[in-house]
Design an enzyme around this catalytic site. Structure first.
Site, PDB file in Angstrom:
ATOM      1  N   TYR A  53      -9.527  24.858  22.960  1.00 23.34           N
ATOM      2  CA  TYR A  53      -8.836  24.166  21.851  1.00 23.34           C
ATOM      3  C   TYR A  53      -7.451  24.755  21.625  1.00 23.34           C
ATOM      4  CZ  TYR A  53      -7.356  23.340  17.017  1.00 23.34           C
ATOM      5  OH  TYR A  53      -6.609  23.058  15.887  1.00 23.34           O
TER       6      TYR A  53
ATOM      7  N   LYS B 169      -3.633  23.162  22.166  1.00 26.17           N
ATOM      8  CA  LYS B 169      -2.635  23.046  21.090  1.00 26.17           C
ATOM      9  C   LYS B 169      -1.361  23.805  21.476  1.00 26.17           C
ATOM     10  CE  LYS B 169      -2.936  21.416  17.479  1.00 26.17           C
ATOM     11  NZ  LYS B 169      -2.666  20.037  16.955  1.00 26.17           N
TER      12      LYS B 169
ATOM     13  N   THR C 106      -1.472  24.868  14.815  1.00 22.98           N
ATOM     14  CA  THR C 106      -2.446  25.751  14.190  1.00 22.98           C
ATOM     15  C   THR C 106      -2.070  27.218  14.399  1.00 22.98           C
ATOM     16  OG1 THR C 106      -4.717  26.545  14.505  1.00 22.98           O
ATOM     17  CG2 THR C 106      -3.774  25.366  16.326  1.00 22.98           C
ATOM     18  N   ASP C 107      -2.632  28.094  13.567  1.00 25.39           N
ATOM     19  CA  ASP C 107      -2.409  29.535  13.779  1.00 25.39           C
ATOM     20  C   ASP C 107      -3.181  30.033  15.005  1.00 25.39           C
ATOM     21  OD1 ASP C 107      -5.013  29.390  12.733  1.00 25.39           O
ATOM     22  OD2 ASP C 107      -4.687  30.906  11.174  1.00 25.39           O
ATOM     23  N   GLU C 108      -4.145  29.226  15.482  1.00 25.06           N
ATOM     24  CA  GLU C 108      -5.014  29.699  16.573  1.00 25.06           C
ATOM     25  C   GLU C 108      -4.252  29.883  17.883  1.00 25.06           C
ATOM     26  OE1 GLU C 108      -8.966  28.134  16.681  1.00 25.06           O
ATOM     27  OE2 GLU C 108      -8.884  27.507  14.593  1.00 25.06           O
TER      28      GLU C 108
HETATM   29  P1  NAD Z   1     -10.032  16.121  12.665  1.00 31.98           P
HETATM   30  O1  NAD Z   1     -10.785  16.417  13.910  1.00 31.98           O
HETATM   31  O2  NAD Z   1     -10.749  16.067  11.363  1.00 31.98           O
HETATM   32  O3  NAD Z   1      -9.251  14.736  12.815  1.00 31.98           O
HETATM   33  C1  NAD Z   1      -8.567  14.367  13.978  1.00 31.98           C
HETATM   34  C2  NAD Z   1      -8.213  12.886  13.890  1.00 31.98           C
HETATM   35  O4  NAD Z   1      -7.486  12.539  15.079  1.00 31.98           O
HETATM   36  C3  NAD Z   1      -9.445  11.974  13.830  1.00 31.98           C
HETATM   37  O5  NAD Z   1      -9.258  10.994  12.839  1.00 31.98           O
HETATM   38  C4  NAD Z   1      -9.493  11.358  15.228  1.00 31.98           C
HETATM   39  O6  NAD Z   1     -10.064  10.048  15.230  1.00 31.98           O
HETATM   40  C5  NAD Z   1      -8.022  11.324  15.597  1.00 31.98           C
HETATM   41  N1  NAD Z   1      -7.808  11.318  17.054  1.00 31.98           N
HETATM   42  C6  NAD Z   1      -8.387  12.133  17.974  1.00 31.98           C
HETATM   43  N2  NAD Z   1      -7.954  11.820  19.207  1.00 31.98           N
HETATM   44  C7  NAD Z   1      -7.062  10.807  19.064  1.00 31.98           C
HETATM   45  C8  NAD Z   1      -6.251  10.062  19.961  1.00 31.98           C
HETATM   46  N3  NAD Z   1      -6.280  10.291  21.288  1.00 31.98           N
HETATM   47  N4  NAD Z   1      -5.432   9.105  19.467  1.00 31.98           N
HETATM   48  C9  NAD Z   1      -5.398   8.848  18.132  1.00 31.98           C
HETATM   49  N5  NAD Z   1      -6.151   9.511  17.228  1.00 31.98           N
HETATM   50  C10 NAD Z   1      -6.970  10.481  17.690  1.00 31.98           C
HETATM   51  O7  NAD Z   1      -8.865  17.212  12.615  1.00 31.98           O
HETATM   52  P2  NAD Z   1      -8.193  17.918  11.360  1.00 31.98           P
HETATM   53  O8  NAD Z   1      -8.994  19.083  10.974  1.00 31.98           O
HETATM   54  O9  NAD Z   1      -7.849  16.883  10.357  1.00 31.98           O
HETATM   55  O10 NAD Z   1      -6.849  18.465  12.032  1.00 31.98           O
HETATM   56  C11 NAD Z   1      -5.680  17.650  12.096  1.00 31.98           C
HETATM   57  C12 NAD Z   1      -4.592  18.413  12.831  1.00 31.98           C
HETATM   58  O11 NAD Z   1      -4.327  19.648  12.172  1.00 31.98           O
HETATM   59  C13 NAD Z   1      -4.966  18.796  14.268  1.00 31.98           C
HETATM   60  O12 NAD Z   1      -3.818  18.632  15.074  1.00 31.98           O
HETATM   61  C14 NAD Z   1      -5.370  20.255  14.177  1.00 31.98           C
HETATM   62  O13 NAD Z   1      -5.121  20.931  15.397  1.00 31.98           O
HETATM   63  C15 NAD Z   1      -4.457  20.741  13.076  1.00 31.98           C
HETATM   64  N6  NAD Z   1      -4.956  21.881  12.278  1.00 31.98           N
HETATM   65  C16 NAD Z   1      -6.208  21.849  11.732  1.00 31.98           C
HETATM   66  C17 NAD Z   1      -6.647  22.911  10.932  1.00 31.98           C
HETATM   67  C18 NAD Z   1      -8.009  22.901  10.279  1.00 31.98           C
HETATM   68  O14 NAD Z   1      -8.391  23.907   9.663  1.00 31.98           O
HETATM   69  N7  NAD Z   1      -8.761  21.815  10.317  1.00 31.98           N
HETATM   70  C19 NAD Z   1      -5.801  23.999  10.726  1.00 31.98           C
HETATM   71  C20 NAD Z   1      -4.522  24.002  11.313  1.00 31.98           C
HETATM   72  C21 NAD Z   1      -4.106  22.921  12.071  1.00 31.98           C
HETATM   73  P1  TYD Z   2     -14.607  26.692  12.289  1.00 31.08           P
HETATM   74  O1  TYD Z   2     -14.774  26.001  10.968  1.00 31.08           O
HETATM   75  O2  TYD Z   2     -15.235  26.077  13.495  1.00 31.08           O
HETATM   76  O3  TYD Z   2     -13.040  26.931  12.491  1.00 31.08           O
HETATM   77  P2  TYD Z   2     -12.250  27.808  13.613  1.00 31.08           P
HETATM   78  O4  TYD Z   2     -13.189  28.234  14.674  1.00 31.08           O
HETATM   79  O5  TYD Z   2     -11.255  26.813  14.105  1.00 31.08           O
HETATM   80  O6  TYD Z   2     -11.659  28.951  12.860  1.00 31.08           O
HETATM   81  O7  TYD Z   2     -15.185  28.172  12.140  1.00 31.08           O
HETATM   82  C1  TYD Z   2     -14.672  29.068  11.180  1.00 31.08           C
HETATM   83  C2  TYD Z   2     -15.335  30.399  11.415  1.00 31.08           C
HETATM   84  O8  TYD Z   2     -16.724  30.275  11.126  1.00 31.08           O
HETATM   85  C3  TYD Z   2     -15.256  30.863  12.864  1.00 31.08           C
HETATM   86  O9  TYD Z   2     -15.119  32.290  12.873  1.00 31.08           O
HETATM   87  C4  TYD Z   2     -16.598  30.475  13.454  1.00 31.08           C
HETATM   88  C5  TYD Z   2     -17.535  30.612  12.266  1.00 31.08           C
HETATM   89  N1  TYD Z   2     -18.699  29.691  12.245  1.00 31.08           N
HETATM   90  C6  TYD Z   2     -19.985  30.212  12.032  1.00 31.08           C
HETATM   91  O10 TYD Z   2     -20.173  31.437  11.866  1.00 31.08           O
HETATM   92  N2  TYD Z   2     -21.034  29.334  11.997  1.00 31.08           N
HETATM   93  C7  TYD Z   2     -20.871  28.001  12.175  1.00 31.08           C
HETATM   94  O11 TYD Z   2     -21.878  27.246  12.174  1.00 31.08           O
HETATM   95  C8  TYD Z   2     -19.542  27.477  12.378  1.00 31.08           C
HETATM   96  C9  TYD Z   2     -19.313  26.005  12.578  1.00 31.08           C
HETATM   97  C10 TYD Z   2     -18.484  28.370  12.402  1.00 31.08           C
END
Ligand code: NAD
Ligand code: TYD
Length: 355
Positions: free
Chosen positions: A158, A162, A132-134
């Protein structure tokens, strides 16, 4: 065949669905089905022999070793993680367990497997780590967007977990030669997004007549990318990325949270007008800020554009409209998530092999 971890989550499910829609190569999908894992996301694959679903933990070395020996994948695409920042603040343990220890054990199993591969299979193998970019920390208002050379400066449990995983992945390449690739993507949005994250939460709450909780002043900035563009970028990195390299993925779509929430309200005002000409924006409520809240993320995706020719296809406007429409067209999916029925889906429906 490829092995995908976390393929029942938001991005992983989109990846598996897209992969099998455009490619005959089978997928073994290893997912623990935590609260964030929703097997119903994969319902379109029921009966599809190219999809082998295995419920299990990436930290289970014996299970992963068995799957690798049995299916002999040419790549592992590693999505599985605990992914919600707010949860990491309240209960960091699971983040350390899965994102750090789980990734470590997965790397160990991948290394043992890769070392046994011969000739072409050994040279072609890839371990793609979805990060992630985080991990780069927070930017000031005028600082340039993150490049791949930006130091890791994670601020939440988190992002720290990562970042730890990123370092392990890098070390397994540097020390043991494991052919790894790492991607750092900005905030995703789109279908199957669990409604604890900002965009789906706001849509669902707005429709339910509930408050739209904006943290603090709402001027925090995120760089949004439609999920299928992220999936296309991962496919491209897997295909042609240079081993040992990291690639940033982003949509060039910086938006302040409050601006984004207002855009969602404006779309809903058109699609599902409220009585009396009221706007959903009246439901916006500023609430206490998240502790340690990162102020701004922005991705410089120049490297993946230059080296691999990837760029996003959706604009923020087209992506947000598709996302709102998807929620409006899938009330049952939302209801199943809210009632918890989604957790029973796998027991009632056949999805291939369940370990
Ligand atoms: P999500 O939380 O929606 O899904 C995570 C999945 O991983 C779920 O299906 C969960 O059951 C599975 N999981 C969790 N722990 C596990 C374990 N110990 N063994 C096997 N499976 C397990 O997450 P997401 O938003 O789909 O993100 C997927 C990946 O992309 C993550 O690695 C996250 O850090 C990365 N990512 C997410 C975003 C975003 O905006 N959502 C952006 C950049 C990177
Ligand atoms: P989120 O979707 O949790 O992603 P991330 O924290 O990984 O970027 O949140 C996106 C942005 O929205 C973040 O700045 C937190 C804010 N946020 C709110 O203001 N209200 C909310 O209820 C949630 C879930 C997030």
């Amino acid at each position: 065949m490829i092995l995908v971890t976390g393929g029942a989550g938001f991005i992983g499910a989109n990846f598996v669905l897209d992969w099998l829609a455009g490619n005959a190569e089978p997928v073994v999908n290893l997912d623990k089905l935590t609260y964030a894992g929703n097997a119903e996301n994969l319902s379109a694959l029921q009966g599809d022999k190219r999809h082998v679903f295995v419920q299990g933990d990436i930290g289970n070395y014996a299970l992963v070793a068995k799957l690798l020996a049995e299916h002999k994948p040419r790549a592992i695409v590693h999505f599985a993680a605990e992914s919600h920042v707010d949860r990491s603040i309240h209960s960091p343990d699971a983040f350390i367990e899965t994102n750090v220890m789980g990734t470590f054990r997965l790397l160990e199993a991948a290394l043992a497997y890769w070392r046994e591969l011969q000739g072409e299979a050994s040279g072609a193998f890839r371990f793609l780590h979805v990060s992630t970019d985080e991990v780069y920390g927070s930017l000031g208002p005028t600082e340039p967007a993150f490049t791949e050379n930006h130091p890791h400066q994670p601020n939440s449990p988190y992002s720290a977990s990562k970042a730890a995983a990123d370092h392990l992945v890098r070390a397994y390449h540097h020390t043991y030669g494991l052919p790894v690739l790492t991607t750092h993507c900005s905030n995703n949005y789109g279908p199957y997004h669990f409604p604890e994250k900002l965009i789906p939460l706001m849509i669902v709450n707005a429709l339910a007549g509930k408050a739209l909780p904006v943290y603090g002043d709402g001027l925090q900035i995120r760089d949004w990318l439609y999920v299928t563009d992220h999936c296309a970028a991962i496919r491209r990195v897997l295909q042609a990325g240079r081993v040992g390299e990291a690639y940033n993925i982003g949509g060039n779509n910086e938006r302040a949270n409050i601006e984004l929430v207002k855009a969602i309200c404006a779309l809903l005002d058109k699609e599902r007008p409220l009585a009396g000409g009221k706007s959903y924006a009246q439901q916006i409520t500023h609430v206490t800020d998240r502790p340690g809240h990162d102020r701004r993320y922005a991705i410089n995706a120049g490297k993946i554009a230059r080296e691999l020719g990837w760029k996003p296809t959706e604009t923020f406007e087209t992506g947000l409209r598709k996302t709102v429409d998807w929620v409006l067209k899938n009330p049952q999916w939302i209801a199943n998530v809210q009632s918890g029925a989604y957790r029973e889906w796998i027991k009632k429906n056949y999805l291939g092999q369940v370990a």
